[in-house]
Design an enzyme around this catalytic site. Structure first.
Site: not given
Lengths: 697, 152
Positions: A175, A177, A204, A207-208, A236-237, A288, A425, A452
């Site tokens: 990730d 992010h 991923d 995001d964030r 998943n993002h 992922h 989750r 993840h």
């Protein structure tokens, strides 16, 4: 020592004292260090628990978001932006690179990189330099890049097969992010991607963090230049519904005010074309999230992966839709889910409230909510009947396709055997070493590399060495919270781990200070949660307090905290930071809420439970209001506010009457002009602690 | 009276389990044996290294696996907590060395040569928090205050 010469008595005594003193100091020092370690660990625990609880909420709100997205996110047919291509043109890929060039002008004043297709390594370097200087790539190049990326991705299978032949080491990253600094650090330490330096990025990317756009541009550019050596797996993002909630959509719209929406449309397509997994030398599986007891790689290899636009939207089931078409009105089956919710909308694990198998129950509940919502939306006048689209069967994924993909993108490994729903989750599952073993046997695999989950050291090895978690965003929760890492996989398939940590501080903090920063941040997040559940917590406390003294035993207090907040945390250890205890060892529970208040005072008539609801869903509401605000003015009318709020409460099972909503709306129409500045509104509901040094964010 | 004692014991047990679980990141009721020191100390005990070794001998498996099980840890820890006493650092130091500070050399010498010597890492860590880099001395009263503050 030990030689028996005539040592004076006083000397012996002195050295004894020195010894005692030394031991004492050492004992104390070691205790201090242990306490610091404890604080560091529970801080990460707090962050992680809150993060996962949040993700669960997202899956459960998914149908509502889907609904909002359907009706508010598409550009109108008569777009105000004459010079941009229309949505349908972009998504139908009928627009060529040259068309985009003609339609979108790049002014002479633009000094950023000007990309020429096909891209060369020089283009990639130009991009890296530009982003290091915090420049923005012009929208036309972004669209061209995405257009080309989609073309290339479409050719790829769902599962990419690589080999480490020619003694190539493959680098696997987890990730990112949106943390550009980490990507740049990886390239610095490990070299840029090339034929000699292949990379796999395990999802991923967005995001964030603040630089999701830049990371995507860099990764896609290298993908176009080295399509056989730069590999991307979907995370998943990489999902437009997640992006709306977790910051990527906002980032795009902020950086690209004119073309943002078009870019997002094209991105939705690009994400759906990202491969789902990579296999190295037929032995190492890289994906992922994880696996489940039903994961079928052969099946996954054959699905039309681009039908899965978002995993947050379960496929419309065949029976539901047939009823809908027949009766022209959504079914009126009572929604069991909302009946289970109490006034403050506490979330429950849907699958536990039914006896049907875990898979069907989750999507069944969501589909029911969806229908009920449509009906309510239509009756409230917010939606027109014609805006409810009939599903196009060729574009709807099947239940199995959705479930299988959800599992590989959302699951987490656990030490306990078996495969159970991932309650933390709300999607995917927890899989044990026996599940891993079975999968390995079935497909003749040796290792599973997944991401993840944030890990303190950037990576973690589990299931007896068979499952590796790799996470590449250092300082994910807070400066100093964790390291990032990447894997070097050599031809004999034994992994080597390289760790790093991006550090912005010029003056080096010592360990105590670093841990304090992370701890403070974690506790702040936790206190916000506590405040947002004040009514519910107070009720539960009072219930337990038989004597009515305002005090509870530590045990009772901890029990209430855990059951209301649904967070598995070391409450007794955290207690001193959260509540006061009286001399007899009991806890004065109302002190949990001391020193916590919201940023701006809201008028008295607005009920506390409502205030808390806004606090809790602040980020979600921001997203929803952004949808309604078509012209990005930051304002929505009182009427729109009222209807949206009502829709939201109805969905969440929160009892609310129109009068209360009106009061709330009026109290935030600060200048009484019939419009609400919703950003100002949401800012007011930011939870602050008296001791916060600055108004945060 | 006995009920009360039972409750106190139950509370202690819960506290022990909580601390244990913070370090049990596999969530399988075991922790790495090297973390036991941190767990014991974060529960408010001040064992010397020697005492820690004795404790480990009690809770380790017949054939040490490198992991400690929660079920073995609880009874031993419960006993320790019920009997514990913490050394009184503050008073002790107050009665000693009058000038209020130690030089870096002095501290390093004591900590790495006397008692249960520090590892190099521990020494560096302590210096990073306690040492005043401009004067190269440790005002130990300040440092002690820092250490004791954590004890609250």
């Amino acid at each position: 020592m030990g030689c028996k010469t005539s040592v004076p008595d006083s000397a012996v005594k002195k050295s004894e004292r020195v010894l005692k003193a030394a031991v004492l100091i050492q004992r104390w020092y070691r205790v201090t260090m242990a306490r610091i370690e404890m604080r560091r660990r529970y801080s990460l625990n707090i962050f992680q628990s809150i993060e996962y609880a949040d993700e669960q909420a997202q899956l459960q709100l998914s149908s509502f978001f889907a609904f909002m997205l359907d009706h508010f996110s598409r550009l109108d047919a008569d777009s105000r932006f004459f010079e941009s291509p229309s949505v349908s043109q972009v998504t139908d890929s009928s627009l060529s690179l040259t068309e985009l060039e003609k339609r979108i002008e790049v002014p002479d004043s633009y000094y950023g990189p000007r990309l020429k297709f096909p891209l060369t390594p020089a283009d990639a370097s130009a991009l890296l330099d530009a982003f290091k200087n915090e420049e923005l790539l012009h929208a036309r190049y972004v669209l061209q890049l995405l257009h080309e990326t989609r073309r290339v991705l479409k050719e790829m299978p769902n599962i990419t097969h690589l080999s480490t032949s020619y003694s190539k080491e493959i680098t696997v990253c987890g990730d990112l992010h949106g943390k550009l600094d980490d990507l740049l650090l990886i390239f610095y330490k490990n070299g840029l991607p090339s034929e000699k330096n292949p990379y796999v990025f395990n999802g991923d990317f967005v995001d964030r963090g603040d630089n999701s756009v830049e990371i995507l541009i860099i990764l896609f550019a290298f993908l176009l230049i080295y399509p056989n050596d730069l590999h991307l797996n979907r995370g998943n993002h990489e999902d437009y519904v997640m992006n709306v909630r977790y910051g990527f959509t906002r980032e795009v719209l902020r950086k690209y005010k004119v073309h943002g929406k078009i870019i997002l449309c094209l991105l939705e397509d690009v994400f759906s074309w990202l491969p789902l997994a990579t296999v190295v030398d037929s032995k190492v599986l890289i994906l992922h999230g994880g696996i489940s007891d039903t994961t079928d790689l052969d099946f996954l290899n054959l699905i039309e992966r681009n039908k899965l636009r978002s995993l947050m939207r379960p496929p419309k089931s065949v029976t539901d839709i047939k009823d809908q078409i027949k009766e022209k009105v959504p079914s009126t089956t009572p929604n069991k889910y909302s009946a289970h919710q109490n006034i403050s909308g506490k979330r429950r694990d849907i699958s536990s409230s039914r006896s049907s198998p875990r898979r069907e129950s989750t999507s069944y509940a969501i589909a029911e909510e969806y229908q009920r919502l449509v009906k309510d939306g239509m009756s409230s006048g917010l939606l027109s009947a014609t805006s409810v689209s009939d599903p196009d069967w060729s574009t709807e994924p099947t239940q199995k396709e959705w479930q299988q993909t959800l599992d590989i993108l959302w699951s987490d490994p656990r030490s306990q055997r078996g495969c159970v729903p991932n309650k933390g989750r709300g999607g995917g599952c927890y899989f044990g070493p026996d599940i891993t073993a079975k999968l390995f046997e079935r497909y003749n695999l040796k290792m599973l590399i997944r991401s993840h989950e944030c890990k303190q050291d950037g990576y973690e090895v589990g299931h007896g060495g068979k499952v590796i978690t790799i996470f590449s965003a250092s300082n994910y929760y807070e400066a100093g919270s964790n390291r990032g890492a990447y894997i070097k996989l050599n031809p004999d398939l034994s992994p080597r781990f390289i760790q790093y940590q991006v550090s912005k501080n010029t003056c080096r903090q010592n360990l105590q200070e670093r841990v304090s920063t992370v701890e403070w941040s974690a506790l702040k997040a936790l206190r916000e949660k506590i405040y947002a559940h004040k009514t519910e917590l107070t009720e539960a406390f009072i219930n337990k307090d038989r004597t009515g003294t305002g005090k509870l035993s530590v045990s009772d207090w901890a029990e209430v905290m855990e059951s209301v907040l649904c967070l598995e945390l070391p409450w007794r250890t955290l207690r001193p930071q959260l509540a006061w205890s009286s001399p007899d060892g009991c806890i004065e529970y109302m002190t949990c809420f001391h020193n916590l208040k919201i940023g701006k005072p809201v008028e008295e008539q607005v009920q506390p439970a409502l205030v808390e609801t806004v606090c809790r869903f602040r980020k979600d509401l921001e997203m929803i209001f952004n949808f309604i605000d078509k012209d990005h003015s930051g304002l929505i009318s009182l009427d729109e506010f009222h209807q949206t709020w009502r829709l939201f409460c109805v969905h969440m099972g929160i009892q609310i009457d129109n009068e209360t909503i009106d009061k709330l709306a009026n109290s935030i129409d600060y200048n009484k002009d019939g419009n609400i500045d919703f950003n100002e509104f949401l800012e007011a509901f930011h939870v602050v602690h008296r001791l916060d040094k600055k108004a945060d964010e | 009276m006995f009920l009360f004692a039972d409750r106190v014991e139950a509370e202690i047990e819960k506290k022990v389990i909580e601390a244990f679980e913070v370090f049990d990141h596999e969530c399988n009721k075991t922790v790495d044996v090297r973390e036991i020191g941190s767990i014991v100390r974060s529960l408010g005990c001040y064992p010397t290294e020697a005492e820690l070794q004795e404790l480990l001998a009690e809770i380790e498996e017949e054939e040490p696996t490198g992991y400690i099980h929660l079920e073995k840890f609880i009874p031993v820890m419960r006993k320790v907590l019920l009997e514990r006493r913490g050394p009184i650092l503050k008073e002790y130091i107050n009665n000693e060395n009058k000038c209020g500070y130690l030089t870096k050399e002095q501290l390093v010498k004591y900590m790495t040569e006397e008692g249960e010597p520090f590892t190099q890492e521990e020494m560096e860590d302590m210096l990073s928090a306690a040492l005043d880099p401009e004067t190269n001395i440790i005002r130990y009263k300040d440092y002690i205050t820092l250490m004791i503050a954590d004890d609250a």
